[in-house]
Design a protein around this motif. Sequence first.
Motif, mmCIF file in Angstrom:
data_model
loop_
_atom_site.group_PDB
_atom_site.id
_atom_site.type_symbol
_atom_site.label_atom_id
_atom_site.label_comp_id
_atom_site.label_asym_id
_atom_site.label_seq_id
_atom_site.Cartn_x
_atom_site.Cartn_y
_atom_site.Cartn_z
ATOM 1 N N UNK A 118 54.419 49.132 44.563
ATOM 2 C CA UNK A 118 54.105 49.365 43.154
ATOM 3 C C UNK A 118 52.629 49.070 42.891
ATOM 4 N N UNK A 119 52.110 47.996 43.478
ATOM 5 C CA UNK A 119 50.676 47.697 43.357
ATOM 6 C C UNK A 119 49.832 48.841 43.911
ATOM 7 N N UNK A 120 50.229 49.355 45.051
ATOM 8 C CA UNK A 120 49.492 50.452 45.671
ATOM 9 C C UNK A 120 49.531 51.703 44.801
ATOM 10 N N UNK A 121 50.696 51.980 44.218
ATOM 11 C CA UNK A 121 50.813 53.131 43.314
ATOM 12 C C UNK A 121 49.914 52.951 42.092
ATOM 13 N N UNK A 122 49.889 51.732 41.558
ATOM 14 C CA UNK A 122 49.001 51.443 40.430
ATOM 15 C C UNK A 122 47.554 51.676 40.835
ATOM 16 N N UNK A 123 47.183 51.182 42.005
ATOM 17 C CA UNK A 123 45.819 51.385 42.483
ATOM 18 C C UNK A 123 45.465 52.858 42.594
ATOM 19 N N UNK A 124 46.382 53.652 43.130
ATOM 20 C CA UNK A 124 46.133 55.089 43.254
ATOM 21 C C UNK A 124 45.955 55.771 41.907
ATOM 22 N N UNK A 125 46.778 55.391 40.944
ATOM 23 C CA UNK A 125 46.664 55.983 39.606
ATOM 24 C C UNK A 125 45.339 55.589 38.949
ATOM 25 N N UNK A 126 44.923 54.340 39.154
ATOM 26 C CA UNK A 126 43.644 53.890 38.598
ATOM 27 C C UNK A 126 42.470 54.614 39.248
ATOM 28 N N UNK A 127 42.563 54.866 40.551
ATOM 29 C CA UNK A 127 41.513 55.641 41.227
ATOM 30 C C UNK A 127 41.447 57.043 40.630
ATOM 31 N N UNK A 128 42.606 57.637 40.410
ATOM 32 C CA UNK A 128 42.652 58.978 39.815
ATOM 33 C C UNK A 128 41.964 58.980 38.448
ATOM 34 N N UNK A 129 42.242 57.960 37.640
ATOM 35 C CA UNK A 129 41.616 57.924 36.325
ATOM 36 C C UNK A 129 40.111 57.652 36.440
ATOM 37 N N UNK A 130 39.716 56.804 37.386
ATOM 38 C CA UNK A 130 38.282 56.580 37.603
ATOM 39 C C UNK A 130 37.586 57.892 37.962
ATOM 40 N N UNK A 131 38.192 58.669 38.850
ATOM 41 C CA UNK A 131 37.604 59.944 39.260
ATOM 42 C C UNK A 131 37.480 60.895 38.080
ATOM 43 N N UNK A 132 38.373 60.770 37.133
ATOM 44 C CA UNK A 132 38.366 61.647 35.962
ATOM 45 C C UNK A 132 37.371 61.169 34.899
ATOM 46 N N UNK A 134 35.194 58.111 35.226
ATOM 47 C CA UNK A 134 34.045 57.326 35.663
ATOM 48 C C UNK A 134 34.097 55.881 35.206
ATOM 49 N N UNK A 135 35.227 55.416 34.705
ATOM 50 C CA UNK A 135 35.356 54.050 34.209
ATOM 51 C C UNK A 135 35.311 53.047 35.362
ATOM 52 N N UNK A 136 34.274 52.229 35.382
ATOM 53 C CA UNK A 136 34.127 51.219 36.425
ATOM 54 C C UNK A 136 35.238 50.170 36.311
ATOM 55 N N UNK A 137 35.692 49.910 35.098
ATOM 56 C CA UNK A 137 36.797 48.961 34.911
ATOM 57 C C UNK A 137 38.050 49.445 35.643
ATOM 58 N N UNK A 138 38.317 50.757 35.596
ATOM 59 C CA UNK A 138 39.458 51.307 36.334
ATOM 60 C C UNK A 138 39.252 51.151 37.834
ATOM 61 N N UNK A 139 38.036 51.391 38.289
ATOM 62 C CA UNK A 139 37.757 51.256 39.717
ATOM 63 C C UNK A 139 37.941 49.807 40.161
#
Length: 172
Positions: A118-132, A134-139
Amino acid sequence: VAYLDAAVEACQQAVQATPVGHPGRAGRLSTLGGVLRTRFDRGGSVADLDTVVEACQQAVQDTPADHPDRAGCLSNLGGALLTRFERTGAVTDLDAAITDYREAVQATAAAHPDHAAILSNLGGALITRFERTGSVADLDAAVDACEQAVQATPANYPDHAQYLSNLGAALQ
């Protein structure tokens, strides 16, 4: 395809035959969502994907906050919403997926076997949002979630390499 259609029909009938409030309803909704997800993966029908999201939302609603299956229901909903975002580009789905994954992390004990996934899935979703966005907080949050997933997984665990890979992608 005929077997998948029959499976969807059987699962829909099972859900319809189970009254709201019945302890088995959430599990039947989750099964319906899983079967519909398989049919979506094979056929690409957005209508199936919408129904997956609806079934997962109902499963979360039907699962008490302190129930041990709630984290799994939230994670399944997060995955369905993330898939729908990838298909349609609806940022509201991406945001909701991250919210659901975060709730799933909170609802899962650190020693639970699904906690790292679940942590890994959260990380992947946050990376996706960062890519969309550019939010450094998401990264930063993605790196943190991926690091926690790696730390929560023994080195000889089959998914450990995947979690390391996800961490590498976040750090990149």
